[in-house]
Enzyme design. Structure first.
Site, short mmCIF file in Angstrom:
data_model
loop_
_atom_site.label_atom_id
_atom_site.label_comp_id
_atom_site.label_asym_id
_atom_site.label_seq_id
_atom_site.Cartn_x
_atom_site.Cartn_y
_atom_site.Cartn_z
N LYS A 1 24.06 3.14 43.04
CA LYS A 1 22.52 3.12 43.00
C LYS A 1 22.01 3.53 41.89
O LYS A 1 22.55 4.39 41.18
CB LYS A 1 22.28 3.95 44.07
CG LYS A 1 20.84 3.90 44.64
CD LYS A 1 20.34 5.04 45.90
CE LYS A 1 19.39 4.64 46.42
NZ LYS A 1 18.95 5.44 47.65
N THR B 1 21.45 3.94 51.88
CA THR B 1 21.84 3.59 50.29
C THR B 1 22.17 4.59 49.62
O THR B 1 22.76 4.37 48.59
CB THR B 1 20.35 3.11 49.90
OG1 THR B 1 19.30 4.16 49.96
CG2 THR B 1 20.07 1.78 50.48
N ASP B 2 21.99 6.25 50.07
CA ASP B 2 22.52 7.08 49.21
C ASP B 2 23.85 7.34 48.80
O ASP B 2 24.47 7.50 47.63
CB ASP B 2 21.92 8.57 49.77
CG ASP B 2 20.22 8.63 49.41
OD1 ASP B 2 19.75 9.62 50.19
OD2 ASP B 2 19.72 7.63 49.12
N TYR C 1 8.96 8.92 55.56
CA TYR C 1 9.53 8.19 56.93
C TYR C 1 10.78 8.83 57.04
O TYR C 1 11.28 9.83 56.76
CB TYR C 1 9.75 6.62 56.34
CG TYR C 1 10.88 6.68 55.46
CD1 TYR C 1 10.64 6.54 53.91
CD2 TYR C 1 12.32 6.57 56.01
CE1 TYR C 1 11.85 6.55 53.15
CE2 TYR C 1 13.40 6.53 55.06
CZ TYR C 1 13.22 6.46 53.70
OH TYR C 1 14.29 6.35 52.82
N THR D 1 17.83 4.25 56.02
CA THR D 1 16.48 3.90 55.83
C THR D 1 16.03 2.35 56.50
O THR D 1 15.21 2.29 57.23
CB THR D 1 15.97 3.67 54.45
OG1 THR D 1 15.95 4.70 53.90
CG2 THR D 1 14.56 2.90 54.29
N GLU E 1 38.96 11.60 23.56
CA GLU E 1 38.98 12.74 22.50
C GLU E 1 39.86 13.86 23.14
O GLU E 1 39.79 13.94 24.45
CB GLU E 1 37.73 13.37 22.00
CG GLU E 1 36.54 12.45 21.45
CD GLU E 1 35.38 13.13 21.59
OE1 GLU E 1 34.32 12.48 21.33
OE2 GLU E 1 35.13 14.34 21.32
N1 DAS Z 1 18.30 8.82 52.92
C1 DAS Z 1 18.68 7.59 52.25
C2 DAS Z 1 19.85 7.50 53.17
O1 DAS Z 1 20.19 7.28 54.39
C3 DAS Z 1 17.70 6.51 52.93
C4 DAS Z 1 18.24 5.31 52.45
O2 DAS Z 1 17.95 4.84 51.58
O3 DAS Z 1 19.04 4.54 53.57
O4 DAS Z 1 21.04 7.11 52.33
#
Ligand code: DAS
Length: 358
Positions: A188, A115-116, A49, A36, A318
């Protein structure tokens, strides 16, 4: 003195004077992979986007303050949304960073990333890289042309951290929303908010204020060094992947009524390890329990992890069973990465459990 000699002398002075005055800035290479942070929206306030549109030069141009902090070079490794990240790209990224440090091309590296799966790439690099130089991942929750885009400040903070001497020997880190995280600890926790990450068990390593890091804890260094790869070993990982000899490890989620159907399908497919993202303290349904027994009978390693964000899975589970490996504080997705890499070097439950223990 001839003109040529004069020019050579002048050039030498230009290059050596800053060093002689000790004003050389740290050298930071930004390795861009997409996400992103490189995304563009239809409008500044549009919600949808496209990630991975801009290249590293555009990202650098959006954070003009970075060149005051370090001598920056940009490198575009790939341009993908990180849900499409792969082990092959991880190995390539590790080899590029290893080469940058081994050949003294730079003092620190920033990786811009989606970020994923940022937490997974950070953990993979933390395991394979053996350099004390800072490696800092960063990204964005809003695309580059969005109102309130967070990419530029995250990139500025990441460059400042990668350029800072206090960032050495701290393992791979990530910087998002002014927080500094350790690769093994962060995850995340929000799908859209700019404050999207946390370290549920230990909290952030520190914060960045005005480009200066403030650490809450001392350097932990690299917590696991048994899997560090030199240049040749990184190439061997790449060869294993090419030859389809890289360990295959998948994750099975447990939940109320979970069946063993997926486990049996994986066993038919030829699996080397399975991570159970269990309920609670690494527990699972009765059917998964019988599926686990079939894994052990076929020599497939089983790691007990949990879908719960904090607390991890330790030995006081357990119904412990012979042959189990507990994930410690690692999430299922990081336990999978550790098991995959560990299986390239070790092949007994005892050896593997030792690596999971911090
Ligand atoms: N789809 C997500 C990624 O590329 C967009 C982001 O948050 O960077 O990880």
């Amino acid at each position: 003195m001839s003109l040529k000699k004069y020019l050579i002398l002048a050039t030498l002075c230009i290059w050596t004077l800053p060093a002689l005055c000790g004003v050389q800035k740290p050298r930071v290479t930004i390795v861009a992979t997409g996400g992103t942070i490189a995304g563009t929206a239809s409008s500044a306030t549009g919600t949808s986007y496209d990630p991975a549109q801009l290249t590293v030069d555009a990202l650098m141009a959006q954070a003009p303050g970075i060149s005051a902090r370090a001598t920056i070079t940009g490198l575009q490794l790939c341009n993908i949304a990180s849900q499409h990240m792969t082990t092959q790209i991880w190995i390539r990224l590790g080899s590029v960073i290893d080469s940058l440090f081994k050949n003294d091309i730079c003092d620190g590296v920033v990786v811009t990333h989606g970020t994923d799966t940022m937490e997974e790439t950070a953990f993979f690099l933390d395991l394979v890289l053996g350099h004390d130089n800072p490696v800092v991942l960063t990204g964005a929750m809003r695309p580059a042309n969005a109102l309130g885009a967070d990419g530029p400040v995250n990139l500025f903070n990441a460059v400042c951290l990668a350029a800072h001497p206090a960032a050495r020997n701290r393992g791979v880190m990530a910087v998002m929303n002014d927080y500094i995280y350790a690769a093994a600890e962060f995850t995340k926790v929000h799908t859209v908010n700019p404050d999207a990450f946390a370290s549920p068990d230990r909290g952030p390593l520190g914060v960045i204020r005005g480009g200066n890091p403030h650490f809450f804890r001392g350097p932990a260094g690299r917590l696991r060094t048994q899997l560090t790869c030199n240049t040749k070993e990184l190439q061997e990982l790449s060869d294993k992947l090419r030859d389809k000899a890289f360990p295959r490890v998948e994750i099975i989620l447990s939940y109320a009524g979970a069946t063993a159907g997926l486990i049996d399908a994986l066993l038919k497919n030829g699996m080397d390890g399975i991570v159970i993202a269990g309920v609670g303290h690494g527990n699972y349904s009765q059917e998964i329990e019988t599926g686990i027994q079939r894994c052990l009978e076929q020599g497939v390693f089983v790691v007990r992890a949990t879908r719960v964000l904090a607390g991890g899975v330790t030995f006081d589970v357990e119904k412990p069973f012979d042959g189990q490996i507990v994930s410690g504080m690692l999430s299922p997705q990081k336990a999978r990465i550790l098991l995959m890499l560990a299986l390239t070097r070790f092949n007994t439950t005892e050896q593997l459990q030792k690596i999971f223990n911090r």
